[in-house]
Design a protein around this motif. Structure first.
Motif, PDB file in Angstrom:
ATOM      1  N   ALA A   1       0.835  -1.203   0.000  1.00 48.97           N
ATOM      2  CA  ALA A   1       0.000   0.000   0.000  1.00 48.97           C
ATOM      3  C   ALA A   1       0.869   1.253   0.000  1.00 48.97           C
ATOM      4  O   ALA A   1       0.532   2.256  -0.628  1.00 48.97           O
ATOM      5  CB  ALA A   1      -0.936   0.001   1.209  1.00 48.97           C
ATOM      6  N   GLY A   2       2.007   1.182   0.667  1.00 51.30           N
ATOM      7  CA  GLY A   2       2.940   2.315   0.659  1.00 51.30           C
ATOM      8  C   GLY A   2       3.509   2.575  -0.729  1.00 51.30           C
ATOM      9  O   GLY A   2       3.777   3.718  -1.098  1.00 51.30           O
ATOM     10  N   GLY A   3       3.688   1.512  -1.509  1.00 53.98           N
ATOM     11  CA  GLY A   3       4.149   1.676  -2.895  1.00 53.98           C
ATOM     12  C   GLY A   3       3.108   2.377  -3.748  1.00 53.98           C
ATOM     13  O   GLY A   3       3.435   3.227  -4.576  1.00 53.98           O
ATOM     14  N   ALA A   4       1.836   2.037  -3.527  1.00 49.22           N
ATOM     15  CA  ALA A   4       0.756   2.724  -4.239  1.00 49.22           C
ATOM     16  C   ALA A   4       0.695   4.180  -3.812  1.00 49.22           C
ATOM     17  O   ALA A   4       0.496   5.078  -4.644  1.00 49.22           O
ATOM     18  CB  ALA A   4      -0.578   2.023  -3.976  1.00 49.22           C
ATOM     19  N   PHE A   5       0.888   4.432  -2.516  1.00 50.81           N
ATOM     20  CA  PHE A   5       0.890   5.806  -2.014  1.00 50.81           C
ATOM     21  C   PHE A   5       2.051   6.595  -2.628  1.00 50.81           C
ATOM     22  O   PHE A   5       1.884   7.755  -3.035  1.00 50.81           O
ATOM     23  CB  PHE A   5       0.981   5.813  -0.489  1.00 50.81           C
ATOM     24  N   ALA A   6       3.231   5.970  -2.722  1.00 53.87           N
ATOM     25  CA  ALA A   6       4.385   6.648  -3.322  1.00 53.87           C
ATOM     26  C   ALA A   6       4.116   6.984  -4.784  1.00 53.87           C
ATOM     27  O   ALA A   6       4.508   8.058  -5.260  1.00 53.87           O
ATOM     28  CB  ALA A   6       5.635   5.784  -3.188  1.00 53.87           C
ATOM     29  N   LEU A   7       3.444   6.095  -5.511  1.00 54.52           N
ATOM     30  CA  LEU A   7       3.077   6.398  -6.893  1.00 54.52           C
ATOM     31  C   LEU A   7       2.116   7.576  -6.932  1.00 54.52           C
ATOM     32  O   LEU A   7       2.230   8.462  -7.783  1.00 54.52           O
ATOM     33  CB  LEU A   7       2.452   5.181  -7.573  1.00 54.52           C
ATOM     34  N   ARG A   8       1.185   7.599  -6.003  1.00 54.79           N
ATOM     35  CA  ARG A   8       0.235   8.714  -5.920  1.00 54.79           C
ATOM     36  C   ARG A   8       0.978  10.031  -5.716  1.00 54.79           C
ATOM     37  O   ARG A   8       0.676  11.043  -6.351  1.00 54.79           O
ATOM     38  CB  ARG A   8      -0.744   8.453  -4.782  1.00 54.79           C
ATOM     39  N   VAL A   9       1.979  10.037  -4.831  1.00 57.85           N
ATOM     40  CA  VAL A   9       2.769  11.248  -4.576  1.00 57.85           C
ATOM     41  C   VAL A   9       3.616  11.593  -5.796  1.00 57.85           C
ATOM     42  O   VAL A   9       3.639  12.740  -6.250  1.00 57.85           O
ATOM     43  CB  VAL A   9       3.657  11.067  -3.325  1.00 57.85           C
ATOM     44  N   ALA A  10       4.313  10.603  -6.345  1.00 58.28           N
ATOM     45  CA  ALA A  10       5.235  10.841  -7.460  1.00 58.28           C
ATOM     46  C   ALA A  10       4.534  11.396  -8.694  1.00 58.28           C
ATOM     47  O   ALA A  10       5.135  12.143  -9.472  1.00 58.28           O
ATOM     48  CB  ALA A  10       5.955   9.545  -7.826  1.00 58.28           C
ATOM     49  N   GLY A  11       3.272  11.060  -8.873  1.00 62.75           N
ATOM     50  CA  GLY A  11       2.528  11.558 -10.026  1.00 62.75           C
ATOM     51  C   GLY A  11       1.567  12.672  -9.672  1.00 62.75           C
ATOM     52  O   GLY A  11       0.646  12.973 -10.431  1.00 62.75           O
ATOM     53  N   GLY A  12       1.787  13.294  -8.512  1.00 57.60           N
ATOM     54  CA  GLY A  12       0.875  14.335  -8.051  1.00 57.60           C
ATOM     55  C   GLY A  12       1.563  15.667  -7.826  1.00 57.60           C
ATOM     56  O   GLY A  12       2.710  15.889  -8.226  1.00 57.60           O
ATOM     57  N   ALA A  13       0.863  16.539  -7.150  1.00 57.76           N
ATOM     58  CA  ALA A  13       1.319  17.912  -6.929  1.00 57.76           C
ATOM     59  C   ALA A  13       2.563  18.006  -6.048  1.00 57.76           C
ATOM     60  O   ALA A  13       3.284  19.005  -6.112  1.00 57.76           O
ATOM     61  CB  ALA A  13       0.187  18.724  -6.307  1.00 57.76           C
ATOM     62  N   HIS A  14       2.829  16.988  -5.237  1.00 61.43           N
ATOM     63  CA  HIS A  14       3.971  17.037  -4.314  1.00 61.43           C
ATOM     64  C   HIS A  14       5.124  16.152  -4.775  1.00 61.43           C
ATOM     65  O   HIS A  14       5.966  15.752  -3.968  1.00 61.43           O
ATOM     66  CB  HIS A  14       3.515  16.636  -2.916  1.00 61.43           C
ATOM     67  N   ALA A  15       5.199  15.867  -6.053  1.00 60.33           N
ATOM     68  CA  ALA A  15       6.212  14.950  -6.593  1.00 60.33           C
ATOM     69  C   ALA A  15       7.639  15.397  -6.292  1.00 60.33           C
ATOM     70  O   ALA A  15       8.531  14.564  -6.151  1.00 60.33           O
ATOM     71  CB  ALA A  15       6.031  14.807  -8.104  1.00 60.33           C
ATOM     72  N   SER A  16       7.868  16.681  -6.149  1.00 56.90           N
ATOM     73  CA  SER A  16       9.225  17.188  -5.954  1.00 56.90           C
ATOM     74  C   SER A  16       9.794  16.901  -4.569  1.00 56.90           C
ATOM     75  O   SER A  16      10.936  17.259  -4.304  1.00 56.90           O
ATOM     76  CB  SER A  16       9.261  18.692  -6.230  1.00 56.90           C
ATOM     77  N   VAL A  17       9.033  16.245  -3.685  1.00 60.17           N
ATOM     78  CA  VAL A  17       9.567  15.926  -2.352  1.00 60.17           C
ATOM     79  C   VAL A  17      10.697  14.904  -2.431  1.00 60.17           C
ATOM     80  O   VAL A  17      11.439  14.736  -1.467  1.00 60.17           O
ATOM     81  CB  VAL A  17       8.477  15.438  -1.369  1.00 60.17           C
ATOM     82  N   ALA A  18      10.845  14.229  -3.559  1.00 55.85           N
ATOM     83  CA  ALA A  18      11.907  13.228  -3.718  1.00 55.85           C
ATOM     84  C   ALA A  18      12.566  13.382  -5.077  1.00 55.85           C
ATOM     85  O   ALA A  18      11.935  13.803  -6.048  1.00 55.85           O
ATOM     86  CB  ALA A  18      11.339  11.818  -3.566  1.00 55.85           C
ATOM     87  N   ASP A  19      13.850  13.026  -5.134  1.00 55.94           N
ATOM     88  CA  ASP A  19      14.595  13.077  -6.390  1.00 55.94           C
ATOM     89  C   ASP A  19      14.377  11.833  -7.224  1.00 55.94           C
ATOM     90  O   ASP A  19      14.613  11.844  -8.430  1.00 55.94           O
ATOM     91  CB  ASP A  19      16.098  13.218  -6.115  1.00 55.94           C
ATOM     92  N   ARG A  20      14.001  10.745  -6.578  1.00 55.63           N
ATOM     93  CA  ARG A  20      13.732   9.483  -7.246  1.00 55.63           C
ATOM     94  C   ARG A  20      12.830   8.644  -6.367  1.00 55.63           C
ATOM     95  O   ARG A  20      12.715   8.901  -5.175  1.00 55.63           O
ATOM     96  CB  ARG A  20      15.023   8.726  -7.572  1.00 55.63           C
ATOM     97  N   TYR A  21      12.202   7.665  -6.974  1.00 53.60           N
ATOM     98  CA  TYR A  21      11.268   6.805  -6.243  1.00 53.60           C
ATOM     99  C   TYR A  21      11.604   5.343  -6.521  1.00 53.60           C
ATOM    100  O   TYR A  21      11.888   4.975  -7.660  1.00 53.60           O
ATOM    101  CB  TYR A  21       9.828   7.071  -6.686  1.00 53.60           C
ATOM    102  N   VAL A  22      11.569   4.536  -5.479  1.00 49.76           N
ATOM    103  CA  VAL A  22      11.644   3.090  -5.602  1.00 49.76           C
ATOM    104  C   VAL A  22      10.379   2.568  -4.940  1.00 49.76           C
ATOM    105  O   VAL A  22      10.175   2.756  -3.741  1.00 49.76           O
ATOM    106  CB  VAL A  22      12.894   2.498  -4.918  1.00 49.76           C
ATOM    107  N   ILE A  23       9.510   1.974  -5.744  1.00 46.24           N
ATOM    108  CA  ILE A  23       8.273   1.426  -5.200  1.00 46.24           C
ATOM    109  C   ILE A  23       8.380  -0.096  -5.211  1.00 46.24           C
ATOM    110  O   ILE A  23       8.884  -0.680  -6.164  1.00 46.24           O
ATOM    111  CB  ILE A  23       7.029   1.956  -5.948  1.00 46.24           C
ATOM    112  N   VAL A  24       7.948  -0.687  -4.129  1.00 42.26           N
ATOM    113  CA  VAL A  24       8.120  -2.125  -3.934  1.00 42.26           C
ATOM    114  C   VAL A  24       6.749  -2.791  -3.892  1.00 42.26           C
ATOM    115  O   VAL A  24       5.928  -2.474  -3.033  1.00 42.26           O
ATOM    116  CB  VAL A  24       8.922  -2.409  -2.642  1.00 42.26           C
ATOM    117  N   SER A  25       6.507  -3.678  -4.852  1.00 39.85           N
ATOM    118  CA  SER A  25       5.250  -4.431  -4.939  1.00 39.85           C
ATOM    119  C   SER A  25       4.032  -3.556  -4.659  1.00 39.85           C
ATOM    120  O   SER A  25       3.238  -3.839  -3.763  1.00 39.85           O
ATOM    121  CB  SER A  25       5.265  -5.620  -3.973  1.00 39.85           C
TER     122      SER A  25
END
Length: 167
Positions: A3-27
């Motif tokens: 569920a955290g991976g889905a949440f990270a995708l939600r963030v990475a493709g949303g208005a707050h995407a710049s909070v991270a330089d890269r994303y690793v989503i796991v399952s």
């Protein structure tokens, strides 16, 4: 993870995407790659979820804390979450995962266990890479869903992604 991976995708493709330089989503727990009942792990209360969705549409959020999904947590396990409320379920979800993936600008790697019993790991690539061809996808042979949180091969897989980027 999950569920955290889905949440990270939600963030990475949303208005707050710049909070991270890269994303690793796991399952990531994406509905369109989920096995029925998440391989026996999750039992959503579909009538309750439908009712809560209707209430939300008319602006009623008083009942959003109601249980929406129950998980098959073994008796006595205190390190695992037995249920999600509707509010938590909705906030973890990346319901528009294809649209979110298309908006991801930062480098993103998806790592999943090839033997995942909750999500069809082979379905991630055809679902997501057409939306974002820069997505790196790695399946770890023989690793199941919960193993992605405990198996040493998962840690090595994530570490390898960062080492590859530094080279």
């Amino acid at each position: 993870f999950s569920a955290g991976g889905a949440f990270a995708l939600r963030v990475a493709g949303g208005a707050h995407a710049s909070v991270a330089d890269r994303y690793v989503i796991v399952s990531p727990a994406l509905n369109d790659v989920a096995r029925p009942d998440r391989g026996g792990w999750a039992k959503p209360d579909v009538p309750r979820i439908a009712l809560l969705m209707l209430l939300n549409k008319v602006g009623i959020h008083r009942f959003d804390g109601a249980e929406a999904i129950r998980f098959a947590v073994p008796q006595g396990r205190t390190d695992m979450t037995p249920a999600y409320s509707y509010r938590l379920m909705v906030n973890f979800a990346a319901l528009d995962d294809k649209a979110r993936m298309a908006r991801v600008a930062a480098p993103m790697t998806l790592i999943a266990g090839a033997a995942d019993e909750q999500f069809d790991a082979a379905a991630y690539a055809p679902r997501l890479t057409p939306c974002n061809p820069k997505l790196k996808l790695h399946l770890l042979p023989g690793v199941r869903h919960y193993g992605m949180a405990t198996d040493p091969r998962m840690i090595a897989g994530i570490a390898a992604q960062f080492l590859d980027e530094r080279a």
